[in-house]
Write a protein that holds these residues in place. Structure first.
Motif, PDB file in Angstrom:
ATOM      1  N   THR A  51      36.506  42.487  43.524  1.00 16.17           N
ATOM      2  CA  THR A  51      37.318  41.292  43.743  1.00 16.17           C
ATOM      3  C   THR A  51      37.022  40.687  45.111  1.00 16.17           C
ATOM      4  OG1 THR A  51      39.066  42.198  42.341  1.00 16.17           O
ATOM      5  CG2 THR A  51      39.671  40.370  43.772  1.00 16.17           C
ATOM      6  N   ASP A  52      36.993  41.521  46.144  1.00 18.28           N
ATOM      7  CA  ASP A  52      36.744  41.029  47.498  1.00 18.28           C
ATOM      8  C   ASP A  52      35.345  40.437  47.641  1.00 18.28           C
ATOM      9  OD1 ASP A  52      39.295  41.790  48.222  1.00 18.28           O
ATOM     10  OD2 ASP A  52      38.653  43.644  49.207  1.00 18.28           O
ATOM     11  N   VAL A  53      34.367  41.062  47.024  1.00 16.83           N
ATOM     12  CA  VAL A  53      32.989  40.557  47.109  1.00 16.83           C
ATOM     13  C   VAL A  53      32.865  39.235  46.356  1.00 16.83           C
ATOM     14  CG1 VAL A  53      30.587  40.986  46.407  1.00 16.83           C
ATOM     15  CG2 VAL A  53      31.916  42.786  47.521  1.00 16.83           C
ATOM     16  N   VAL A  54      33.375  39.177  45.152  1.00 17.25           N
ATOM     17  CA  VAL A  54      33.294  37.943  44.365  1.00 17.25           C
ATOM     18  C   VAL A  54      34.048  36.818  45.075  1.00 17.25           C
ATOM     19  CG1 VAL A  54      33.941  36.849  42.176  1.00 17.25           C
ATOM     20  CG2 VAL A  54      32.877  39.103  42.169  1.00 17.25           C
ATOM     21  N   ALA A  55      35.132  37.153  45.759  1.00 14.66           N
ATOM     22  CA  ALA A  55      35.922  36.145  46.468  1.00 14.66           C
ATOM     23  C   ALA A  55      35.165  35.507  47.632  1.00 14.66           C
ATOM     24  CB  ALA A  55      37.235  36.748  46.955  1.00 14.66           C
ATOM     25  N   ALA A  84      34.330  28.549  44.595  1.00 15.60           N
ATOM     26  CA  ALA A  84      35.258  28.466  43.459  1.00 15.60           C
ATOM     27  C   ALA A  84      34.496  28.246  42.154  1.00 15.60           C
ATOM     28  CB  ALA A  84      36.281  27.354  43.682  1.00 15.60           C
ATOM     29  N   ALA A  85      33.431  27.462  42.192  1.00 15.56           N
ATOM     30  CA  ALA A  85      32.632  27.223  40.973  1.00 15.56           C
ATOM     31  C   ALA A  85      31.975  28.522  40.502  1.00 15.56           C
ATOM     32  CB  ALA A  85      31.573  26.156  41.235  1.00 15.56           C
ATOM     33  N   TRP A  86      31.431  29.303  41.437  1.00 18.94           N
ATOM     34  CA  TRP A  86      30.801  30.583  41.082  1.00 18.94           C
ATOM     35  C   TRP A  86      31.851  31.515  40.497  1.00 18.94           C
ATOM     36  CZ3 TRP A  86      30.579  35.784  41.460  1.00 18.94           C
ATOM     37  CH2 TRP A  86      29.337  36.429  41.295  1.00 18.94           C
ATOM     38  N   VAL A  87      33.003  31.577  41.144  1.00 19.78           N
ATOM     39  CA  VAL A  87      34.088  32.450  40.683  1.00 19.78           C
ATOM     40  C   VAL A  87      34.540  32.044  39.282  1.00 19.78           C
ATOM     41  CG1 VAL A  87      36.493  33.115  41.117  1.00 19.78           C
ATOM     42  CG2 VAL A  87      34.853  33.076  43.003  1.00 19.78           C
ATOM     43  N   THR A  88      34.648  30.752  39.049  1.00 19.31           N
ATOM     44  CA  THR A  88      35.061  30.264  37.729  1.00 19.31           C
ATOM     45  C   THR A  88      34.065  30.689  36.655  1.00 19.31           C
ATOM     46  OG1 THR A  88      36.240  28.392  38.697  1.00 19.31           O
ATOM     47  CG2 THR A  88      35.599  28.192  36.377  1.00 19.31           C
ATOM     48  N   GLU A  89      32.782  30.543  36.947  1.00 17.22           N
ATOM     49  CA  GLU A  89      31.760  30.976  35.978  1.00 17.22           C
ATOM     50  C   GLU A  89      31.834  32.488  35.752  1.00 17.22           C
ATOM     51  OE1 GLU A  89      26.963  31.194  35.198  1.00 17.22           O
ATOM     52  OE2 GLU A  89      27.681  29.799  36.731  1.00 17.22           O
ATOM     53  N   PHE A  90      32.027  33.243  36.819  1.00 17.43           N
ATOM     54  CA  PHE A  90      32.159  34.695  36.710  1.00 17.43           C
ATOM     55  C   PHE A  90      33.334  35.052  35.799  1.00 17.43           C
ATOM     56  CE2 PHE A  90      33.913  38.753  38.181  1.00 17.43           C
ATOM     57  CZ  PHE A  90      32.781  39.561  38.179  1.00 17.43           C
ATOM     58  N   ILE A  91      34.479  34.434  36.032  1.00 16.73           N
ATOM     59  CA  ILE A  91      35.677  34.697  35.222  1.00 16.73           C
ATOM     60  C   ILE A  91      35.405  34.363  33.763  1.00 16.73           C
ATOM     61  CG2 ILE A  91      38.048  33.930  34.765  1.00 16.73           C
ATOM     62  CD1 ILE A  91      38.309  33.602  37.868  1.00 16.73           C
ATOM     63  N   ASN A  92      34.777  33.225  33.510  1.00 17.51           N
ATOM     64  CA  ASN A  92      34.492  32.835  32.133  1.00 17.51           C
ATOM     65  C   ASN A  92      33.541  33.810  31.444  1.00 17.51           C
ATOM     66  OD1 ASN A  92      36.195  30.611  32.072  1.00 17.51           O
ATOM     67  ND2 ASN A  92      34.630  29.243  32.870  1.00 17.51           N
ATOM     68  N   VAL A 138      41.795  34.242  39.981  1.00 15.21           N
ATOM     69  CA  VAL A 138      42.482  32.997  39.611  1.00 15.21           C
ATOM     70  C   VAL A 138      43.613  32.735  40.597  1.00 15.21           C
ATOM     71  CG1 VAL A 138      43.980  31.919  37.867  1.00 15.21           C
ATOM     72  CG2 VAL A 138      41.849  33.021  37.166  1.00 15.21           C
ATOM     73  N   ILE A 139      44.335  33.790  40.963  1.00 18.17           N
ATOM     74  CA  ILE A 139      45.434  33.642  41.920  1.00 18.17           C
ATOM     75  C   ILE A 139      44.898  33.294  43.312  1.00 18.17           C
ATOM     76  CG2 ILE A 139      47.279  34.905  43.109  1.00 18.17           C
ATOM     77  CD1 ILE A 139      47.576  36.506  40.414  1.00 18.17           C
ATOM     78  N   ARG A 140      43.907  34.049  43.807  1.00 22.70           N
ATOM     79  CA  ARG A 140      43.375  33.814  45.159  1.00 22.70           C
ATOM     80  C   ARG A 140      42.814  32.413  45.338  1.00 22.70           C
ATOM     81  NH1 ARG A 140      39.849  38.749  47.715  1.00 22.70           N
ATOM     82  NH2 ARG A 140      41.264  40.445  47.183  1.00 22.70           N
ATOM     83  N   ASN A 183      43.543  29.850  43.423  1.00 24.18           N
ATOM     84  CA  ASN A 183      44.466  28.871  42.855  1.00 24.18           C
ATOM     85  C   ASN A 183      43.764  28.035  41.778  1.00 24.18           C
ATOM     86  OD1 ASN A 183      46.986  27.664  42.578  1.00 24.18           O
ATOM     87  ND2 ASN A 183      46.519  26.062  44.075  1.00 24.18           N
ATOM     88  N   LEU A 184      43.030  28.742  40.908  1.00 27.47           N
ATOM     89  CA  LEU A 184      42.277  28.092  39.841  1.00 27.47           C
ATOM     90  C   LEU A 184      43.185  27.782  38.665  1.00 27.47           C
ATOM     91  CD1 LEU A 184      39.160  30.442  39.823  1.00 27.47           C
ATOM     92  CD2 LEU A 184      39.288  28.126  40.758  1.00 27.47           C
ATOM     93  N   PRO A 185      42.835  26.791  37.875  1.00 31.66           N
ATOM     94  CA  PRO A 185      43.582  26.573  36.636  1.00 31.66           C
ATOM     95  C   PRO A 185      43.430  27.809  35.745  1.00 31.66           C
ATOM     96  CG  PRO A 185      41.943  24.827  36.992  1.00 31.66           C
ATOM     97  CD  PRO A 185      41.738  25.856  38.047  1.00 31.66           C
ATOM     98  N   VAL A 186      44.458  28.123  35.004  1.00 31.84           N
ATOM     99  CA  VAL A 186      44.394  29.273  34.108  1.00 31.84           C
ATOM    100  C   VAL A 186      43.306  29.006  33.072  1.00 31.84           C
ATOM    101  CG1 VAL A 186      45.645  30.608  32.357  1.00 31.84           C
ATOM    102  CG2 VAL A 186      46.816  29.858  34.450  1.00 31.84           C
ATOM    103  N   PRO A 187      42.324  29.907  32.972  1.00 34.78           N
ATOM    104  CA  PRO A 187      41.256  29.706  31.988  1.00 34.78           C
ATOM    105  C   PRO A 187      41.817  29.630  30.574  1.00 34.78           C
ATOM    106  CG  PRO A 187      40.655  31.424  33.540  1.00 34.78           C
ATOM    107  CD  PRO A 187      42.109  31.109  33.780  1.00 34.78           C
ATOM    108  N   GLU A 188      41.347  28.669  29.834  1.00 40.95           N
ATOM    109  CA  GLU A 188      41.803  28.488  28.459  1.00 40.95           C
ATOM    110  C   GLU A 188      40.972  29.363  27.529  1.00 40.95           C
ATOM    111  OE1 GLU A 188      42.109  24.369  27.410  1.00 40.95           O
ATOM    112  OE2 GLU A 188      43.140  23.891  29.284  1.00 40.95           O
TER     113      GLU A 188
END
Length: 155
Positions: free
Chosen positions: A85-89, A93-101, A126-128, A130-135
């Motif tokens: 989590t710390d490394v990905v953070a 935000a775009a990279w993190v969003t793709e990672f989450i997806n 998503v919390i750190r 403040n991303l929209p909740v992935p659909e």
């Protein structure tokens, strides 16, 4: 081992990553712009079999210098939630969003209703950020599993 990977490993070692603990991965230096470029070239493609290095730390370093989320998931030998989590953070935000997806999928879920192997990381990111909740149904399953785990901690 190819020369680009050898150069990346040399940089990885010279920056102290080889001896560091996973808890330090988000804070360790990643080198000059030139070192980052060289490391990225060596870590973006290919196999690491036979590489005499801590693969977990090398994967964290690869994330920090800019490999894609897809490549990051190919490289990670284990899933330590707080460290990952710390490394990905440290990424955008775009990279993190793709990672989450990518991680919020049935590919990373051992059982239908279990939290995926990095579900806790996805929810925290998503919390750190403040991303929209992935659909995505798989994200909602992870969120529900993480929340249920925290609720069960209370008496």
């Amino acid at each position: 081992m190819n020369t680009k990977l050898a150069a990346a490993l040399s940089i990885f070692e010279s920056l102290g990553w080889a001896e560091a603990a996973p808890e330090q991965a988000a804070l360790l230096p990643i080198g000059t712009k030139e070192q980052q470029k060289t490391a990225l070239e060596g870590l973006t493609k290919g196999q690491w079999r036979g590489v005499n290095a801590n693969h977990e730390m090398l994967a964290y370093y690869a994330i920090r210098v800019g490999v894609s989320p897809r490549r990051a998931l190919q490289l990670l030998p284990c899933w330590r939630q707080p460290e990952l989590t710390d490394v990905v953070a440290t990424r955008s935000a775009a990279w993190v969003t793709e990672f989450i997806n990518r991680v919020c999928s049935s590919d990373y879920r051992m059982f239908e209703n279990a939290v995926s192997v990095v579900g806790e990381t996805a929810v925290e990111l998503v919390i750190r950020f403040n991303l929209p909740v992935p659909e995505r149904v798989d994200y909602i399953k992870d969120w529900a599993g993480v929340v249920a785990g925290h609720i069960s901690d209370y008496p």
